[in-house]
Design an enzyme around this catalytic site. Sequence first.
Site, PDB file in Angstrom:
ATOM      1  CD  GLU A 169      -2.923  -1.079   2.347  1.00 52.19           C
ATOM      2  OE1 GLU A 169      -3.030  -0.018   2.986  1.00 52.19           O
ATOM      3  OE2 GLU A 169      -3.566  -2.098   2.619  1.00 52.19           O
ATOM      4  CG  ASP A 174      -7.579  -7.571   6.382  1.00 61.81           C
ATOM      5  OD1 ASP A 174      -6.540  -7.287   5.750  1.00 61.81           O
ATOM      6  OD2 ASP A 174      -8.364  -6.700   6.812  1.00 61.81           O
ATOM      7  CD  GLU A 191      -6.494  -3.363   1.511  1.00 59.87           C
ATOM      8  OE1 GLU A 191      -6.913  -2.304   1.981  1.00 59.87           O
ATOM      9  OE2 GLU A 191      -6.112  -4.307   2.232  1.00 59.87           O
ATOM     10  CD  GLU A 220      -7.870   0.096   4.469  1.00 61.63           C
ATOM     11  OE1 GLU A 220      -8.844  -0.610   4.781  1.00 61.63           O
ATOM     12  OE2 GLU A 220      -6.700  -0.295   4.507  1.00 61.63           O
TER      13      GLU A 220
END
Length: 649
Positions: free
Chosen positions: A165, A401, A450, A456
């Site tokens: 990310e 997750d 993801e 988020e």
Amino acid sequence: MMLKKVLFMCLAFLPSALSAGDFQLCSPSGNIAVHVTTGQSVVWSVQCGSVQILADSAISLDTTAGVLGKDAVLVADKSRTVDEIIRPEVCEKRQEIRNYYNELVLSFEGGYSLEFRAFDNGAAYRFVTDLPGELIVKNEQVDLNFSADHKFFFPEEGSMVTHYEQLYKYVPLSSVKPEQICSLPFLVDYGGGVKMAFTESDLLDYPGIYFNGTGEPAFTALFPHYVLEEKMRTDRDSEIVKTADYIAKTKGKRSFPWRVLTITTNDAQLIDSQLVYQLASPCVLADTSWIKPGKVAWDWYNDNNVFGVDFRAGVNTETYKYFIDFASAHGLEYIILDEGWYKLGNVLDIADNMDIEELFAYARSKNVGIILWVVWKTLDDQLEVALDEFQKWGCKGIKMDFMQRDDQYMVNFYEKVAKETAKRHMLLDYHGSYKPTGLRRAYPHIVSREGVKGSENNKWSKQITPEHNTTIPFIRQLAGPMDYTPGCMVNAQEKYFNSSFTTPMSQGTRCHQLAMYVVFESPLQMLCDSPSQYLREPECMEFLAPVPTVWDQTIVQQAAVGDYILIARRSGQQWYAGAMTDWSARELTLDCSFLGEGKYKAIIFKDGINADRYASDFKKYEVEVNSASKLKINMASGGGWAARFIPLP
């Protein structure tokens, strides 16, 4: 065939030997050329027209059977052309993908070969071994040498324990030092419109690849080592305590991951590329009829903050019935129960205020599926018993997750869960994950993942900007669908934005968010905001309720990395179009020639006249159009534009 050729001037499309151990492979159109030299080492280079994409770069595989690619003795070379149609079980961009390439296979003494493929939009290679028993891979050499110090979009990682990310820094190749880590995909800008994205495909039973810089325009490969011991610090945070001095322990008879270069001469082609999918292993499921993409009403982003109700909102049965009612009323296929529905550490220990069986029964009565969020390690500890119980409840999918690794064990765990969920006809969405590498082709119920810095982050940072949103479709999405979780109904221009965990807002306009449902690909697409917010926005729901999550056709009309994108997609007889811009206000024109014959009603959402100061301002209107129409698109700073085209009788 022995032909004398000037290097990279492709006069024939099939591979040719320039000399002993010297080969050239051209793409079907001849625009991309791969040159391979064998002998003391195996070296390859890649050219696109007059632009050198990759200078001579060595490749090898260091194993217990020797260093494959060093002192390589060539025993055979074979070539072929493949031109076939792939029909994906889940159509992310289109119903049919043309898989057209030329291939060169070089076989060597020692029981291994190298496969090279040249496409009109890229090149790839992989090792294949035919060795007995078990094979330990100590390391893999993947050097990337560039002939000039081009700029590139750099996703820097702090370590190889990562959620993938990162933001993309636009920096020179030489600025990356040996201690810095680059994850994939990354994108190199050669100027003149030419770009190359590097990633991998068909990652199975093997660790993911990263790169270190060298302080020069060159990278060297880096891999997570085989994990021997780990310790869980919490239900989701594991500490790697001990690793082996090798990266993989695997079978001697196998193919290794593809090293993939997507090469384009304009930015729109990056959006259109499907090389990662094309190079992945074909579907292994006999029956895929049960796989149902769709949209999801999501709870975690909005912190279960529903309002205007006569019950206490939170993680409880009443709140989720409200989510189900909202989904049912608007034709959404799913809701998700995110963190809180079970007591952490045991997925079968249900939260006190949740009647799970009543909730599933209620969802069935409303024709809405429920997807369950789980932490990977807790699920792994209870895998079969938990999935069996979920199946009894009627669970339609799993959102798994916090894996945040891609060493060999974790890569294998992804596939293990894919197999087990497929047996029980459950969709699979990976969060806290590494980038897509084509596993969804073998297991098409893997509908999203993801591995992207998504919305988020609005809850705690100011990093999700329109510039970021107009960058990720060209780089991260090139690897595969991304569960970015769009749909924010509280919008702000940059100077008015504040992060809030419980009542988040987004940067950019309302239409910027609506356009994401056309621009961003995810067969399982979230509506991230509170149902109560959407119920206050009936005009927006006129777009969000019907917009598809899979597409029969995709046309990218205008695009520039980090600046803007304009795209049209078809589902059945209807078309949708979406445009997004960065912080620069922008005017584009949509050419409606894709509509074909007949007239259409265009339902259009555009930035309102005050969207540059009040980002939630938008205007909805309708107009009749045909294939000769050209629609002017005016976007505010951080703006967007979205339209639905319905055929008229």
